[in-house]
Design an enzyme around this catalytic site. Structure first.
Site, PDB file in Angstrom:
ATOM      1  N   GLU A  15       3.024   0.343   3.149  1.00  0.00           N
ATOM      2  CA  GLU A  15       2.584  -0.705   4.079  1.00  0.00           C
ATOM      3  C   GLU A  15       2.662  -2.051   3.352  1.00  0.00           C
ATOM      4  O   GLU A  15       2.152  -2.185   2.239  1.00  0.00           O
ATOM      5  CB  GLU A  15       1.150  -0.448   4.544  1.00  0.00           C
ATOM      6  CG  GLU A  15       1.027   0.759   5.468  1.00  0.00           C
ATOM      7  CD  GLU A  15      -0.405   1.035   5.893  1.00  0.00           C
ATOM      8  OE1 GLU A  15      -0.643   1.233   7.097  1.00  0.00           O
ATOM      9  OE2 GLU A  15      -1.301   1.063   5.027  1.00  0.00           O
ATOM     10  N   HIS A  53       0.826  -1.210   0.000  1.00  0.00           N
ATOM     11  CA  HIS A  53       0.000   0.000   0.000  1.00  0.00           C
ATOM     12  C   HIS A  53       0.860   1.260   0.000  1.00  0.00           C
ATOM     13  O   HIS A  53       1.540   1.554   0.977  1.00  0.00           O
ATOM     14  CB  HIS A  53      -0.930  -0.027   1.227  1.00  0.00           C
ATOM     15  CG  HIS A  53      -1.862   1.128   1.273  1.00  0.00           C
ATOM     16  ND1 HIS A  53      -2.241   1.747   2.448  1.00  0.00           N
ATOM     17  CD2 HIS A  53      -2.491   1.810   0.286  1.00  0.00           C
ATOM     18  CE1 HIS A  53      -3.056   2.744   2.173  1.00  0.00           C
ATOM     19  NE2 HIS A  53      -3.228   2.805   0.875  1.00  0.00           N
ATOM     20  N   ASN A  86      -4.562   4.084   7.584  1.00  0.00           N
ATOM     21  CA  ASN A  86      -5.965   4.501   7.436  1.00  0.00           C
ATOM     22  C   ASN A  86      -6.801   4.173   8.667  1.00  0.00           C
ATOM     23  O   ASN A  86      -7.809   4.834   8.934  1.00  0.00           O
ATOM     24  CB  ASN A  86      -6.582   3.886   6.183  1.00  0.00           C
ATOM     25  CG  ASN A  86      -6.123   4.606   4.932  1.00  0.00           C
ATOM     26  OD1 ASN A  86      -5.795   5.788   4.978  1.00  0.00           O
ATOM     27  ND2 ASN A  86      -6.074   3.895   3.815  1.00  0.00           N
TER      28      ASN A  86
HETATM   29  N1  CAA Z   1       9.519  15.583  -8.391  1.00  0.00           N
HETATM   30  C1  CAA Z   1      10.297  15.273  -7.357  1.00  0.00           C
HETATM   31  N2  CAA Z   1      10.090  15.698  -6.089  1.00  0.00           N
HETATM   32  C2  CAA Z   1       9.021  16.489  -5.892  1.00  0.00           C
HETATM   33  C3  CAA Z   1       8.153  16.856  -6.939  1.00  0.00           C
HETATM   34  C4  CAA Z   1       8.446  16.377  -8.227  1.00  0.00           C
HETATM   35  N3  CAA Z   1       7.680  16.670  -9.285  1.00  0.00           N
HETATM   36  N4  CAA Z   1       7.174  17.625  -6.425  1.00  0.00           N
HETATM   37  C5  CAA Z   1       7.418  17.735  -5.128  1.00  0.00           C
HETATM   38  N5  CAA Z   1       8.542  17.070  -4.815  1.00  0.00           N
HETATM   39  C6  CAA Z   1       9.176  16.973  -3.509  1.00  0.00           C
HETATM   40  C7  CAA Z   1       9.687  18.352  -3.154  1.00  0.00           C
HETATM   41  O1  CAA Z   1      10.945  18.595  -3.725  1.00  0.00           O
HETATM   42  C8  CAA Z   1       9.742  18.284  -1.666  1.00  0.00           C
HETATM   43  O2  CAA Z   1      10.888  17.543  -1.283  1.00  0.00           O
HETATM   44  P1  CAA Z   1      11.847  18.084  -0.109  1.00  0.00           P
HETATM   45  O3  CAA Z   1      11.001  18.017   1.141  1.00  0.00           O
HETATM   46  O4  CAA Z   1      12.980  17.095  -0.106  1.00  0.00           O
HETATM   47  O5  CAA Z   1      12.235  19.458  -0.514  1.00  0.00           O
HETATM   48  C9  CAA Z   1       8.516  17.448  -1.333  1.00  0.00           C
HETATM   49  O6  CAA Z   1       8.243  16.673  -2.515  1.00  0.00           O
HETATM   50  C10 CAA Z   1       7.333  18.329  -1.010  1.00  0.00           C
HETATM   51  O7  CAA Z   1       6.985  19.039  -2.188  1.00  0.00           O
HETATM   52  P2  CAA Z   1       6.633  20.583  -2.228  1.00  0.00           P
HETATM   53  O8  CAA Z   1       7.482  21.328  -1.241  1.00  0.00           O
HETATM   54  O9  CAA Z   1       6.684  21.082  -3.624  1.00  0.00           O
HETATM   55  O10 CAA Z   1       5.135  20.620  -1.884  1.00  0.00           O
HETATM   56  P3  CAA Z   1       4.506  20.760  -0.479  1.00  0.00           P
HETATM   57  O11 CAA Z   1       5.465  21.154   0.562  1.00  0.00           O
HETATM   58  O12 CAA Z   1       3.304  21.579  -0.719  1.00  0.00           O
HETATM   59  O13 CAA Z   1       4.102  19.259  -0.152  1.00  0.00           O
HETATM   60  C11 CAA Z   1       2.820  17.306  -0.193  1.00  0.00           C
HETATM   61  C12 CAA Z   1       3.179  18.578  -0.937  1.00  0.00           C
HETATM   62  C13 CAA Z   1       3.992  16.339  -0.217  1.00  0.00           C
HETATM   63  C14 CAA Z   1       1.660  16.679  -0.948  1.00  0.00           C
HETATM   64  C15 CAA Z   1       2.467  17.674   1.292  1.00  0.00           C
HETATM   65  O14 CAA Z   1       1.474  18.646   1.293  1.00  0.00           O
HETATM   66  C16 CAA Z   1       2.001  16.504   2.071  1.00  0.00           C
HETATM   67  O15 CAA Z   1       2.792  15.702   2.549  1.00  0.00           O
HETATM   68  N6  CAA Z   1       0.667  16.373   2.225  1.00  0.00           N
HETATM   69  C17 CAA Z   1       0.066  15.263   2.928  1.00  0.00           C
HETATM   70  C18 CAA Z   1      -0.027  14.109   1.984  1.00  0.00           C
HETATM   71  C19 CAA Z   1      -0.612  12.909   2.657  1.00  0.00           C
HETATM   72  O16 CAA Z   1      -1.001  12.881   3.808  1.00  0.00           O
HETATM   73  N7  CAA Z   1      -0.675  11.826   1.869  1.00  0.00           N
HETATM   74  C20 CAA Z   1      -1.252  10.601   2.316  1.00  0.00           C
HETATM   75  C21 CAA Z   1      -2.696  10.577   1.951  1.00  0.00           C
HETATM   76  S1  CAA Z   1      -3.469   9.132   2.537  1.00  0.00           S
HETATM   77  C22 CAA Z   1      -3.133   7.992   1.363  1.00  0.00           C
HETATM   78  O17 CAA Z   1      -2.571   8.242   0.341  1.00  0.00           O
HETATM   79  C23 CAA Z   1      -3.522   6.614   1.690  1.00  0.00           C
HETATM   80  C24 CAA Z   1      -4.880   6.195   1.376  1.00  0.00           C
HETATM   81  O18 CAA Z   1      -5.089   5.005   1.296  1.00  0.00           O
HETATM   82  C25 CAA Z   1      -6.005   7.129   1.243  1.00  0.00           C
END
Ligand code: CAA
Length: 312
Positions: free
Chosen positions: A181, A169, A219
């Protein structure tokens, strides 16, 4: 830069940095060289991207060419954005793209050593997909589902190879989120579990072992939090913006609950909540009326342009 849909089966330049092995049946060391990904939606495209970046020859299957092109284009856009941010080297992007190919058939997946299924969260659709894949699969091939909510043991039972089936996951956005996971069903063999764990590590991810229980680990804890935020909002706790600000600035969460709900998709959270509620019958998992109505209205979050916030 856009990705042309390369015919699966065409030679991909070998650029893998490593190959790992696990002990397969009869103590035969088997290397994972070619990875299949079923589904090229948000999760499938991210999974295909990280597999190709890790050096695996990666074949991603979608049900039709339009969805496939959209998914491959999403990968291209993400990689280009990474290059623009200085996070991805141009050569790295090109190597990833060279390792990727797309297909709409099952036949092309016959050469895969490991397949990750990331299609829609529907038991019947997954059953039908496994039935299409199994006749072409090699005997040693491992099949792992990226399901976020369905029972791994039940999915395994829908295959003829439950010992070579497990859960893997990923989290959204897949190329950025470090966690995976690893879930073993009742029939998952030790070799399959170990291979899945090592495979996640080989992608540069941090795997954890989660039980085959509704919601696994993340989750199980995240969804009640999101549902509680909706209930609290319905009861007038505060504005969407203030609640989100409270959790981001007060707790250091990267996104507040409503931004995260829109990001994950309200339909996805609703579906996970229903599955957890069905099996566990604990009030914390019961989907709140507002969430249900927003899903019924098609306000699904970012993907539909409107959720708790507007993205139009
Ligand atoms: N290529 C490479 N790296 C990238 C990238 C790209 N196109 N876009 C972003 N990144 C990297 C950035 O460089 C940054 O890395 P560093 O920390 O090393 O600098 C990191 O990703 C964060 O990117 P940004 O700074 O541009 O963007 P942000 O700070 O706004 O973060 C986010 C965006 C990662 C989505 C952040 O908001 C976040 O972590 N949100 C929560 C996401 C979350 O909780 N996800 C889980 C959801 S639940 C799930 O998925 C499971 C399910 O079953 C429902």
């Amino acid at each position: 830069m856009s990705i042309a849909m390369r015919e699966a089966g065409a030679a991909a330049p070998a650029s893998r940095d490593f190959v790992f092995s696990w002990l397969g049946e009869g103590d035969m060391a088997t290397a994972i060289e070619t990875v299949g990904v079923l589904g090229c939606g948000l999760m499938g495209s991210g999974i295909a991207q990280v597999c190709a970046t890790a050096g695996y020859r990666t074949i991603v299957r979608e049900v039709d060419a339009v969805l496939l092109e959209q998914g491959l284009a999403r990968i291209g856009t993400f990689l280009d954005a990474g290059v623009a941010k200085g996070k991805v080297a141009v050569e790295g992007r090109d190597r990833t793209l060279a390792n990727l190919s797309g297909t709409t058939s099952f036949d092309a997946l016959g050469e895969c050593d490991l397949v990750v299924e990331a299609i829609t969260e529907n038991l019947e659709a997954k059953r039908a997909t496994y039935a299409g894949l199994e006749p072409v699969m090699k005997d040693h091939t491992i099949l792992l589902s990226n399901t976020s909510s369905l029972c791994i043991t039940e999915l395994a039972a829908a295959t003829r190879r439950p010992d070579r089936f497990g859960g893997l996951h990923f989290f959204n956005p897949v190329p950025v989120m470090k966690l995976v996971e690893v879930i073993r069903g009742l029939a998952t063999s030790d070799a399959t579990y170990q291979a899945a764990f090592a495979f996640a590590q080989s992608l540069g991810k941090e795997p954890i072992t989660a039980p085959d229980r509704p919601g696994f680990i993340v989750n199980r804890l995240l969804v009640p939090y999101l549902l509680d935020a909706v209930r609290a909002y319905e009861r007038g706790l505060g504005s969407l913006e203030d609640i989100d600000k409270g959790l981001t600035l007060g707790c250091g969460y990267p996104m507040g609950p409503f931004t995260l709900l829109d990001f994950v998709g309200l339909d996805t959270v609703y579906s996970i909540a229903n599955i957890m509620w069905e099996e566990l019958r604990e009030p914390a998992f019961a989907p709140p009326p507002l969430l249900k109505r927003m899903v019924l209205a098609g306000h699904l979050g970012r993907k539909s342009g409107r959720g708790f916030y507007s993205y139009l």
